[in-house]
Scaffold this motif. Structure first.
Motif, short mmCIF file in Angstrom:
data_model
loop_
_atom_site.label_atom_id
_atom_site.label_comp_id
_atom_site.label_asym_id
_atom_site.label_seq_id
_atom_site.Cartn_x
_atom_site.Cartn_y
_atom_site.Cartn_z
N THR A 154 67.70 12.58 -4.19
CA THR A 154 68.63 12.13 -3.16
C THR A 154 69.50 13.28 -2.68
OG1 THR A 154 70.33 10.48 -2.64
CG2 THR A 154 70.41 11.43 -4.84
N GLN A 158 76.00 10.05 -5.52
CA GLN A 158 75.80 8.84 -6.33
C GLN A 158 76.73 8.87 -7.54
OE1 GLN A 158 73.64 6.45 -5.41
NE2 GLN A 158 72.87 7.58 -3.66
N TRP A 215 73.92 10.47 -11.75
CA TRP A 215 73.60 11.46 -10.74
C TRP A 215 73.63 12.84 -11.37
CZ3 TRP A 215 77.36 13.35 -6.43
CH2 TRP A 215 76.68 14.11 -5.50
N TYR A 253 69.57 9.66 -10.36
CA TYR A 253 69.51 10.29 -9.04
C TYR A 253 69.65 11.80 -9.24
CZ TYR A 253 69.91 5.58 -7.44
OH TYR A 253 69.66 4.24 -7.22
N THR A 293 69.78 15.62 -7.38
CA THR A 293 69.94 16.46 -6.20
C THR A 293 69.74 17.90 -6.63
OG1 THR A 293 71.52 14.92 -5.21
CG2 THR A 293 71.53 17.18 -4.38
#
Length: 182
Positions: free
Chosen positions: A47, A51, A56, A97, A99
């Motif tokens: 993502t 989050q 996250w 999640y 990144t």
């Protein structure tokens, strides 16, 4: 949220680890741990949207401006490996999640395909529509070709009935061209 196969995630993360030096050594350990545990990898969602209230994980390449490794759980921030690994072990079935920050990621199609984002879903939808349109065009072309061959055969039969050998030869040549395209 779009389903992405574990195999796609594995291929990308393996390539990512091979091509980028990470800012924090623990980040490599965490990514390798995810790669070694397929049940965890299934719950990883790439993502670009924050989050912080969920699980996250943010990991950065050495050249990125962002912190090397950051983990959020329920709004709580952590940068320690123990907190990350403990959470992965205690909650293996919860979504994680992820990144990644690395140079050129905005142009990295392999990464963009993994992201849960509406804009990228629109790109994927457009690709599917183009593929379906191409397949539909092929079906139509084939149907038109069959129709034209059927029409030529009928005209050939009519030319034979009228004993028109010139027209018969001309139509037979046209039919051979269509049959040669099959």
């Amino acid at each position: 949220m779009r389903w992405v196969s574990s195999l796609e995630k594995r291929h990308f993360l393996t390539s990512f680890l091979q091509n980028y030096r990470l800012k924090h050594p623990d980040a490599r350990f965490v990514l390798n741990y995810l790669l070694q545990h397929p049940h965890l990898l299934e719950n990883v969602h790439f993502t670009e949207n924050g989050q912080k209230q969920a699980r996250w994980l943010i990991i950065s390449a050495a050249t990125a401006e962002e912190e090397g490794i950051v983990f959020y759980r329920g709004g709580q921030k952590s940068t320690g490996l123990a907190a990350i690994m403990g959470d992965l072990a205690l909650r293996p079935n919860e979504p994680l999640y992820l990144t990644l920050y690395f140079p050129g990621k905005a142009r990295n199609f392999s990464y963009l395909r993994l992201i849960d984002h509406r804009a990228f879903e629109n790109v994927r939808r457009h690709e599917r529509h183009e593929k379906m349109a191409k397949e539909a065009e092929q079906v139509l072309d084939e149907a038109l070709k069959r129709h034209e061959m059927s029409r030529l055969r009928l005209q050939i039969d009519q030319a034979l009935d009228r004993k028109d050998m010139d027209l018969f030869q001309k139509l037979t040549e046209q039919l051979k061209k269509y049959e040669g395209q099959s």
